[in-house]
Design a protein around this motif. Structure first.
Motif, PDB file in Angstrom:
ATOM      1  N   UNK A 213       0.806  -1.225   0.000  1.00  0.00           N
ATOM      2  CA  UNK A 213       0.000   0.000   0.000  1.00  0.00           C
ATOM      3  C   UNK A 213       0.833   1.266   0.000  1.00  0.00           C
ATOM      4  N   UNK A 214       2.069   1.167  -0.431  1.00  0.00           N
ATOM      5  CA  UNK A 214       2.986   2.308  -0.475  1.00  0.00           C
ATOM      6  C   UNK A 214       3.317   2.641  -1.926  1.00  0.00           C
ATOM      7  N   UNK A 215       3.921   3.801  -2.116  1.00  0.00           N
ATOM      8  CA  UNK A 215       4.309   4.260  -3.444  1.00  0.00           C
ATOM      9  C   UNK A 215       5.822   4.386  -3.520  1.00  0.00           C
ATOM     10  N   UNK A 216       6.384   4.041  -4.660  1.00  0.00           N
ATOM     11  CA  UNK A 216       7.807   4.210  -4.916  1.00  0.00           C
ATOM     12  C   UNK A 216       7.947   5.274  -5.995  1.00  0.00           C
ATOM     13  N   UNK A 217       8.699   6.331  -5.692  1.00  0.00           N
ATOM     14  CA  UNK A 217       8.901   7.461  -6.606  1.00  0.00           C
ATOM     15  C   UNK A 217      10.369   7.548  -7.012  1.00  0.00           C
ATOM     16  N   UNK A 218      10.597   8.063  -8.201  1.00  0.00           N
ATOM     17  CA  UNK A 218      11.954   8.333  -8.666  1.00  0.00           C
ATOM     18  C   UNK A 218      12.183   9.836  -8.712  1.00  0.00           C
ATOM     19  N   UNK A 219      13.397  10.241  -8.378  1.00  0.00           N
ATOM     20  CA  UNK A 219      13.777  11.650  -8.418  1.00  0.00           C
ATOM     21  C   UNK A 219      14.926  11.821  -9.402  1.00  0.00           C
ATOM     22  N   UNK A 220      14.711  12.699 -10.363  1.00  0.00           N
ATOM     23  CA  UNK A 220      15.708  13.116 -11.345  1.00  0.00           C
ATOM     24  C   UNK A 220      16.472  11.980 -12.019  1.00  0.00           C
ATOM     25  N   UNK A 221      15.767  10.996 -12.595  1.00  0.00           N
ATOM     26  CA  UNK A 221      16.490   9.977 -13.358  1.00  0.00           C
ATOM     27  C   UNK A 221      17.116  10.617 -14.598  1.00  0.00           C
ATOM     28  N   UNK A 222      18.254  10.102 -15.011  1.00  0.00           N
ATOM     29  CA  UNK A 222      18.936  10.631 -16.192  1.00  0.00           C
ATOM     30  C   UNK A 222      18.106  10.377 -17.451  1.00  0.00           C
ATOM     31  N   UNK A 223      18.469  11.071 -18.508  1.00  0.00           N
ATOM     32  CA  UNK A 223      17.790  10.867 -19.789  1.00  0.00           C
ATOM     33  C   UNK A 223      17.910   9.398 -20.216  1.00  0.00           C
ATOM     34  N   UNK A 224      19.077   8.807 -19.977  1.00  0.00           N
ATOM     35  CA  UNK A 224      19.280   7.403 -20.322  1.00  0.00           C
ATOM     36  C   UNK A 224      18.305   6.513 -19.551  1.00  0.00           C
TER      37      UNK A 224
ATOM     38  N   UNK B 279       6.210   4.534 -12.441  1.00  0.00           N
ATOM     39  CA  UNK B 279       6.994   5.290 -11.469  1.00  0.00           C
ATOM     40  C   UNK B 279       6.645   6.772 -11.512  1.00  0.00           C
ATOM     41  N   UNK B 280       6.064   7.330 -10.448  1.00  0.00           N
ATOM     42  CA  UNK B 280       5.949   8.789 -10.409  1.00  0.00           C
ATOM     43  C   UNK B 280       7.365   9.380 -10.384  1.00  0.00           C
ATOM     44  N   UNK B 281       7.604  10.419 -11.177  1.00  0.00           N
ATOM     45  CA  UNK B 281       8.934  11.018 -11.287  1.00  0.00           C
ATOM     46  C   UNK B 281       8.860  12.477 -10.874  1.00  0.00           C
ATOM     47  N   UNK B 282       9.842  12.906 -10.070  1.00  0.00           N
ATOM     48  CA  UNK B 282       9.866  14.262  -9.537  1.00  0.00           C
ATOM     49  C   UNK B 282      11.234  14.892  -9.727  1.00  0.00           C
ATOM     50  N   UNK B 283      11.257  16.231  -9.611  1.00  0.00           N
ATOM     51  CA  UNK B 283      12.498  16.988  -9.773  1.00  0.00           C
ATOM     52  C   UNK B 283      13.354  17.021  -8.516  1.00  0.00           C
ATOM     53  N   UNK B 284      12.754  16.757  -7.364  1.00  0.00           N
ATOM     54  CA  UNK B 284      13.511  16.797  -6.106  1.00  0.00           C
ATOM     55  C   UNK B 284      12.853  15.874  -5.086  1.00  0.00           C
ATOM     56  N   UNK B 285      13.619  15.435  -4.089  1.00  0.00           N
ATOM     57  CA  UNK B 285      13.017  14.635  -3.026  1.00  0.00           C
ATOM     58  C   UNK B 285      11.892  15.386  -2.307  1.00  0.00           C
ATOM     59  N   UNK B 286      12.035  16.694  -2.133  1.00  0.00           N
ATOM     60  CA  UNK B 286      10.980  17.458  -1.446  1.00  0.00           C
ATOM     61  C   UNK B 286       9.703  17.504  -2.275  1.00  0.00           C
ATOM     62  N   UNK B 287       9.824  17.583  -3.610  1.00  0.00           N
ATOM     63  CA  UNK B 287       8.633  17.523  -4.467  1.00  0.00           C
ATOM     64  C   UNK B 287       7.943  16.168  -4.317  1.00  0.00           C
ATOM     65  N   UNK B 288       8.725  15.101  -4.271  1.00  0.00           N
ATOM     66  CA  UNK B 288       8.165  13.754  -4.125  1.00  0.00           C
ATOM     67  C   UNK B 288       7.459  13.609  -2.784  1.00  0.00           C
ATOM     68  N   UNK B 289       8.094  14.057  -1.713  1.00  0.00           N
ATOM     69  CA  UNK B 289       7.480  13.897  -0.395  1.00  0.00           C
ATOM     70  C   UNK B 289       6.244  14.780  -0.233  1.00  0.00           C
ATOM     71  N   UNK B 290       6.245  15.950  -0.861  1.00  0.00           N
ATOM     72  CA  UNK B 290       5.045  16.809  -0.818  1.00  0.00           C
ATOM     73  C   UNK B 290       3.891  16.118  -1.538  1.00  0.00           C
ATOM     74  N   UNK B 291       4.163  15.504  -2.687  1.00  0.00           N
ATOM     75  CA  UNK B 291       3.125  14.777  -3.418  1.00  0.00           C
ATOM     76  C   UNK B 291       2.653  13.564  -2.610  1.00  0.00           C
ATOM     77  N   UNK B 292       3.575  12.839  -1.999  1.00  0.00           N
ATOM     78  CA  UNK B 292       3.208  11.677  -1.199  1.00  0.00           C
ATOM     79  C   UNK B 292       2.295  12.065  -0.031  1.00  0.00           C
ATOM     80  N   UNK B 293       2.511  13.245   0.526  1.00  0.00           N
ATOM     81  CA  UNK B 293       1.647  13.713   1.619  1.00  0.00           C
ATOM     82  C   UNK B 293       0.205  13.875   1.146  1.00  0.00           C
ATOM     83  N   UNK B 294       0.018  14.251  -0.114  1.00  0.00           N
ATOM     84  CA  UNK B 294      -1.353  14.393  -0.635  1.00  0.00           C
ATOM     85  C   UNK B 294      -1.958  13.030  -0.913  1.00  0.00           C
ATOM     86  N   UNK B 295      -1.141  12.039  -1.241  1.00  0.00           N
ATOM     87  CA  UNK B 295      -1.624  10.687  -1.503  1.00  0.00           C
ATOM     88  C   UNK B 295      -2.161  10.060  -0.231  1.00  0.00           C
TER      89      UNK B 295
END
Length: 124
Positions: A79-90, A104-120
């Motif tokens: 029941x958890x989500x796994x997010x990626x932060x700033x994966x390379x173009x490759x 995979x939800x993808x974000x620009x920063x760990x803080x963006x990911x955690x802010x989104x996770x708080x809404x989830x």
């Protein structure tokens, strides 16, 4: 006689009250597969959402990709989500080619990911 070089951590894991942050570094390939799996297992078994900071990762091979998919499945099962932060173009290209980009939800920063996770986690 000097000391032997130390192997840099492939995935430093930090556990917070809301998520597990995995900071990956280097190339994710078969040479680091065991350490990668260990880091992802630690994060998934924390009982929290998992945020994987890939900003210092250049490439990923099929072994590491499999480890990411298994970590995603483990998180989802719990029941958890796994997010990626700033994966390379490759990495993004590999995910897209393997038709995995959408899982995979993808974000620009760990803080963006955690802010989104708080809404989830918020009810209704």
């Amino acid at each position: 006689m000097g000391t032997a070089p130390t192997t840099p951590p492939i995935g430093a894991v930090t556990i917070t009250s809301t998520h597990a942050l995995v900071q990956l570094t280097g190339d994710l390939d078969v040479a680091v597969a065991d350490r990668l799996r260990d880091a992802l297992t630690t994060a998934c078994e924390s009982g929290r959402h998992v945020v994987i900071d890939m900003s210092q990762v250049r490439l990923i091979d099929s072994t590491a990709l499999g480890a990411l998919v298994r970590a995603h499945q483990h998180s989802k099962h719990d029941g958890r989500t796994l997010c990626l932060v700033r994966p390379s173009r490759f990495v993004v290209t590999v995910l897209h080619t393997m038709r995995l980009l959408r899982i995979f939800p993808i974000f620009d920063s760990p803080s963006d990911a955690t802010a989104w996770l708080a809404t989830v986690d918020r009810p209704g």
